[in-house]
Design a protein around this motif. Structure first.
Motif, short mmCIF file in Angstrom:
data_model
loop_
_atom_site.label_atom_id
_atom_site.label_comp_id
_atom_site.label_asym_id
_atom_site.label_seq_id
_atom_site.Cartn_x
_atom_site.Cartn_y
_atom_site.Cartn_z
N SER A 55 1.36 1.54 -3.96
CA SER A 55 0.26 1.39 -4.91
C SER A 55 -1.05 1.79 -4.26
CB SER A 55 0.18 -0.06 -5.40
OG SER A 55 -1.00 -0.27 -6.15
N SER A 56 -1.88 2.49 -5.01
CA SER A 56 -3.21 2.85 -4.53
C SER A 56 -4.21 1.72 -4.75
CB SER A 56 -3.71 4.13 -5.23
OG SER A 56 -3.76 3.91 -6.64
N ASP A 57 -3.77 0.67 -5.44
CA ASP A 57 -4.63 -0.48 -5.72
C ASP A 57 -3.94 -1.74 -5.22
OD1 ASP A 57 -6.72 -2.00 -6.74
OD2 ASP A 57 -5.77 -2.20 -8.71
N PRO A 98 0.80 -1.23 0.00
CA PRO A 98 0.00 0.00 0.00
C PRO A 98 0.82 1.28 0.00
CG PRO A 98 -0.87 -1.57 1.59
CD PRO A 98 0.44 -2.12 1.12
#
Length: 438
Positions: free
Chosen positions: A25-27, A22
């Motif tokens: 990456s936001s996903d 996390p």
């Protein structure tokens, strides 16, 4: 050991697992409010929406209903000492006197296989009660301690990593091996236990001050001979310890460089603590893909220092969390997250709850080079998972009842949760702990 599982098992709950960090990456995560986890032959078959998967279930497959709970991969604890179980919460003014007063006398008893077995049984059950399905475990200097631990783990079909401590100086005579005997015993234990069922072996010099240069060199040779084993040791935990290493190894640039010199930095090496590493050290950690077990409860308890998440992340180092029992004061990875959050705040950085759960699952698996084997619900991963109860205590129930986001829910679990929040623990698809009748 029983490996018998139903052809297919199904579990309904909210599902959480990760496929990225996390922090990068936001996903990074998958959150399925009404999810279904399918397990077959001890491995993950699928994880997805209940509505999508339930209709395709084979006839006769019962669904274990855990609605209102969260299912995540089992926690992975990358640094703790099973011989220190009985001395947890022992007072001491610092790391080195604490070792002399409590640790070494306690570990003496592990030459007795019956004692090692008794402690190992309790220790493993305590891990499972806290939702930890994989751990990197230090045994004592005695072969009997390794046998006792792996017997207990193998009987429960757990994915565990452990090793005999190597220690041939600066310790009591009753715990001292020799550089040759220690490595010879380690090799015999590798051949006995490494990849025996789900067991994995870690070559385990306790820390640089308690191994001669000859022993460290032989440990490095052993690591080269068995490249798929793990290596675990301590580094830069305490300022007095760091000062001692500089005196013992004056020709090495840093504490960490001692290990690199002897071939002990590589993939599958796990360094406990890393509180006092410098920038060059962190660059070498990242370059060699050596990993860090951050041990906040132990570092606070012994006054060792505050781990610098920001610097470690800036270097791209592999990070995970360790309880470090018995320097650490809890077997609970939730309580370890609690203290990690506070350590980060005191160092001027911030750990979101999603990041903490990542570090205790997929982040740890990546640190151990076991992604795809443990730590996620990727198809084919081993079905080690836990059921978390957001209403396990009155306070948790009150707080989580008005959580406005997944982050708030997970943050409450991390800051307020402990072993009571673990409703059930499964290993390879088998129930190995339950707080309630199954």
């Amino acid at each position: 050991m029983s490996t018998v599982t139903q052809p297919m098992q199904a579990y309904r709950a909210s599902l959480l697992h990760f496929h990225a960090d996390p922090a990068l990456s936001s996903d990074a995560h998958s959150w399925i409010e009404d999810g279904l986890l399918l397990v077959e032959d001890g491995k993950v078959k699928a994880a997805g929406d209940y509505a999508s998967l339930a209709s395709a279930l084979p006839p006769g497959v019962a669904v274990a209903d855990y609605r209102g709970h969260v299912i995540t991969p089992g926690f992975i604890d990358t640094h703790l000492h099973f011989p220190q179980t009985d001395m947890i919460a022992s007072p001491g003014p610092g790391l080195l006197p604490w070792l002399e007063t409590y640790t070494f006398p306690t570990e003496r008893r592990f030459e007795d296989l019956a004692h090692a077995r008794s402690v190992a049984e309790f220790f493993v059950d305590e891990l499972l009660r806290n939702g930890t399905t994989t751990a990197m475990v230090y045994c004592s200097v005695h072969r009997e301690s390794v046998d006792g631990f792996f017997e207990a783990s193998h009987a429960r079909n757990l994915r565990m990593v452990a090793g005999k401590v190597l220690m041939d100086r600066h310790c009591p005579p009753f715990l001292r091996d020799t550089c040759v005997e220690g490595v010879r015993d380690s090799e015999e234990l590798i051949n006995k236990w490494h990849k025996h069922g789900r067991q994995l072996y870690a070559i385990t010099p306790r820390f640089a001050p308690t191994s001669t240069e000859e022993q460290l060199a032989l440990a490095g040779e052993l690591a080269r001979s068995y490249p798929d084993t793990f290596i675990q040791t301590h580094v830069s935990e305490n300022v007095d310890e760091c000062r001692w290493v500089r005196e013992l190894f004056p020709n090495h640039r840093s504490y960490l460089s001692v290990y690199e010199h002897y071939g002990l930095m590589r993939q599958r090496t796990m360094f406990g603590h890393c509180v006092w590493l410098d920038g060059e050290d962190w660059a070498r950690m990242a370059d060699t893909q050596s990993a860090t077990a951050v041990c906040p409860t132990s570092n606070l308890f012994l006054g060792s220092g505050l781990f610098d998440f920001e610097t470690a992340d800036g270097a791209g180092a592999l990070l995970s969390l360790g309880t470090d029992v018995g320097g650490g004061t809890s077997f609970s990875m939730l309580q370890t997250m609690n203290e990690a959050y506070k350590v980060a705040r005191l160092k001027g950085s911030y750990l979101p709850a999603l990041r903490m759960f990542y570090l205790a699952t997929l982040g740890a698996a990546r640190s151990m080079q076991l992604e795809g084997t443990i730590g996620s619900f990727a198809p084919g991963a081993e079905a080690d998972f836990i059921v978390i109860d957001p209403k396990a205590t009155p306070l948790l129930a009150r707080r989580t009842s008005h959580a406005n986001s997944l982050e708030e829910l997970l943050f409450a679990l991390a800051l307020l949760g402990d072993d009571r929040a673990i409703r059930a623990t499964y290993a390879a698809g088998n129930l190995v702990h339950s707080r309630l009748p199954s």
